[in-house]
Design a protein around this motif. Structure first.
Motif, PDB file in Angstrom:
ATOM      1  N   THR A 214       0.835  -1.200   0.000  1.00 16.17           N
ATOM      2  CA  THR A 214       0.000   0.000   0.000  1.00 16.17           C
ATOM      3  C   THR A 214       0.869   1.249   0.000  1.00 16.17           C
ATOM      4  OG1 THR A 214      -1.735  -1.182   1.219  1.00 16.17           O
ATOM      5  CG2 THR A 214      -1.839   1.216   1.203  1.00 16.17           C
ATOM      6  N   LEU A 215       1.906   1.239   0.830  1.00 18.26           N
ATOM      7  CA  LEU A 215       2.791   2.394   0.890  1.00 18.26           C
ATOM      8  C   LEU A 215       3.514   2.604  -0.437  1.00 18.26           C
ATOM      9  CD1 LEU A 215       4.237   1.964   4.489  1.00 18.26           C
ATOM     10  CD2 LEU A 215       2.850   3.878   3.641  1.00 18.26           C
ATOM     11  N   ARG A 216       3.938   1.505  -1.053  1.00 19.86           N
ATOM     12  CA  ARG A 216       4.608   1.621  -2.347  1.00 19.86           C
ATOM     13  C   ARG A 216       3.668   2.178  -3.402  1.00 19.86           C
ATOM     14  NH1 ARG A 216       9.409  -0.801  -4.253  1.00 19.86           N
ATOM     15  NH2 ARG A 216       8.424  -1.223  -6.247  1.00 19.86           N
ATOM     16  N   ASP A 217       2.431   1.709  -3.413  1.00 24.73           N
ATOM     17  CA  ASP A 217       1.457   2.213  -4.383  1.00 24.73           C
ATOM     18  C   ASP A 217       1.203   3.701  -4.163  1.00 24.73           C
ATOM     19  OD1 ASP A 217       1.318  -0.293  -5.447  1.00 24.73           O
ATOM     20  OD2 ASP A 217      -0.609  -0.824  -4.544  1.00 24.73           O
ATOM     21  N   LEU A 218       1.085   4.090  -2.901  1.00 26.49           N
ATOM     22  CA  LEU A 218       0.845   5.504  -2.602  1.00 26.49           C
ATOM     23  C   LEU A 218       2.050   6.345  -3.001  1.00 26.49           C
ATOM     24  CD1 LEU A 218      -0.958   5.254   0.856  1.00 26.49           C
ATOM     25  CD2 LEU A 218      -1.947   5.888  -1.351  1.00 26.49           C
ATOM     26  N   GLN A 219       3.227   5.788  -2.788  1.00 31.25           N
ATOM     27  CA  GLN A 219       4.449   6.499  -3.182  1.00 31.25           C
ATOM     28  C   GLN A 219       4.520   6.611  -4.693  1.00 31.25           C
ATOM     29  OE1 GLN A 219       8.052   4.443  -2.208  1.00 31.25           O
ATOM     30  NE2 GLN A 219       9.358   6.140  -2.867  1.00 31.25           N
ATOM     31  N   ARG A 220       4.172   5.519  -5.359  1.00 31.79           N
ATOM     32  CA  ARG A 220       4.216   5.497  -6.815  1.00 31.79           C
ATOM     33  C   ARG A 220       3.275   6.537  -7.427  1.00 31.79           C
ATOM     34  NH1 ARG A 220       3.487   2.225 -11.989  1.00 31.79           N
ATOM     35  NH2 ARG A 220       1.263   1.931 -11.730  1.00 31.79           N
ATOM     36  N   ASP A 221       2.119   6.697  -6.826  1.00 31.19           N
ATOM     37  CA  ASP A 221       1.163   7.671  -7.348  1.00 31.19           C
ATOM     38  C   ASP A 221       1.492   9.095  -6.918  1.00 31.19           C
ATOM     39  OD1 ASP A 221      -0.098   5.550  -8.465  1.00 31.19           O
ATOM     40  OD2 ASP A 221      -2.064   5.922  -7.583  1.00 31.19           O
ATOM     41  N   GLY A 222       2.541   9.235  -6.116  1.00 32.51           N
ATOM     42  CA  GLY A 222       2.984  10.576  -5.747  1.00 32.51           C
ATOM     43  C   GLY A 222       2.310  11.155  -4.520  1.00 32.51           C
ATOM     44  N   TYR A 223       1.612  10.334  -3.758  1.00 33.15           N
ATOM     45  CA  TYR A 223       0.909  10.831  -2.580  1.00 33.15           C
ATOM     46  C   TYR A 223       1.792  10.818  -1.341  1.00 33.15           C
ATOM     47  CZ  TYR A 223      -3.165   9.791  -5.494  1.00 33.15           C
ATOM     48  OH  TYR A 223      -4.061   9.730  -6.517  1.00 33.15           O
ATOM     49  N   VAL A 224       2.763   9.896  -1.351  1.00 39.96           N
ATOM     50  CA  VAL A 224       3.536   9.660  -0.139  1.00 39.96           C
ATOM     51  C   VAL A 224       5.026   9.772  -0.429  1.00 39.96           C
ATOM     52  CG1 VAL A 224       4.308   7.767   1.350  1.00 39.96           C
ATOM     53  CG2 VAL A 224       1.878   8.310   1.187  1.00 39.96           C
TER      54      VAL A 224
END
Lengths: 139, 139
Positions: free
Chosen positions: B74-84
């Motif tokens: 989840t964290l990786r996906d959020l990072q990938r989308d630029g949110y985190v």
DNA sequence: CGGTATCCTCGAGGATACTG
DNA sequence: CAGTATCCTCGAGGATACCG
């Protein structure tokens, strides 16, 4: 309290939302509600019905990629959660009209804000994704 | 402003959102963005990080039901989308802190509205669900 | 027209064990 | 501490055919 989580004056209190119940977060009522909204077709159907009531066939034509099975199921789930009203007209052949309930209209307000955010920012998300993937590949 | 829908001015133009591309709605950028947000743990993690930055282990403790695998993903996906944003501190042993980016904070505004709506209205949704199921069983 | 009924696929998400 | 690596389950969602 000695928990390291409950300070800092966040936008919203995490504990208030999460509502631990004997350690089971699966029952978290917020997730229970969001889960349905996050369905593949939910936001699109809500978007359509927010515009005006539609008949089953009209919705199929609006969203041609959806299978009849998923349209039926999505509409039933939305009806079950109280967002959508289903009205049958005993004409020949029968017509069925779907419309938003008051609860549905209420829910659609924050949902549409999210949808419009996505509409305005999907380019930035896409760019972030590409940058991330490129960095992965490169490294 | 000329709205497509004659009915009292729809809240948003359906076609503008849907953006048909040769009949493929799967590419709809809105759905592409919403899909990730609709993930099982996304809203909870965003909620936590909106409060303040957290380390990996602290997030696990905050959301004890999540598996380490899903937290990572989840964290990786959020990072990938630029949110985190993910920041590594080369201490011993290494610490990693996650925080919202500007884009993440921007996205969190409408998201938190939706979460708070769910918090305020989940009782009504639950009631609607029970009424629906009872009617099904009874009939 | 507005659905059910079946069957099938595929990937999100969980459990467990190991690692730099 | 902050992850990978594997394996497995289960249900969302698609395809197709039939029905009142």
């Amino acid at each position: 309290m000695d928990m390291d989580s409950a300070e800092g004056g966040g936008i919203y209190d995490f504990e208030t939302i999460v509502r631990r119940r004997e350690g089971n977060l699966g029952d978290c009522p917020v997730r229970e509600v969001i889960a349905n909204i996050g369905g593949k077709w939910t936001s699109l159907i809500m978007l359509a019905l927010a515009e005006k009531p539609y008949r089953f066939g009209a919705l199929r034509r609006l969203v041609p990629d959806i299978s009849q099975r998923m349209l039926t199921q999505t509409l039933r789930d939305l009806q079950r959660d109280g967002y959508v009203n289903r009205e049958v007209f005993p004409t020949k052949p029968p017509g069925v009209e779907y419309s938003l309930t008051e609860l549905g209209r209420s829910m659609f307000q924050p949902l549409s804000d999210l949808v419009m955010w996505a509409e305005r920012n999907h380019e930035r998300v896409r760019a972030a994704r590409e940058a991330f993937d490129e960095a992965e590949t490169g490294a």
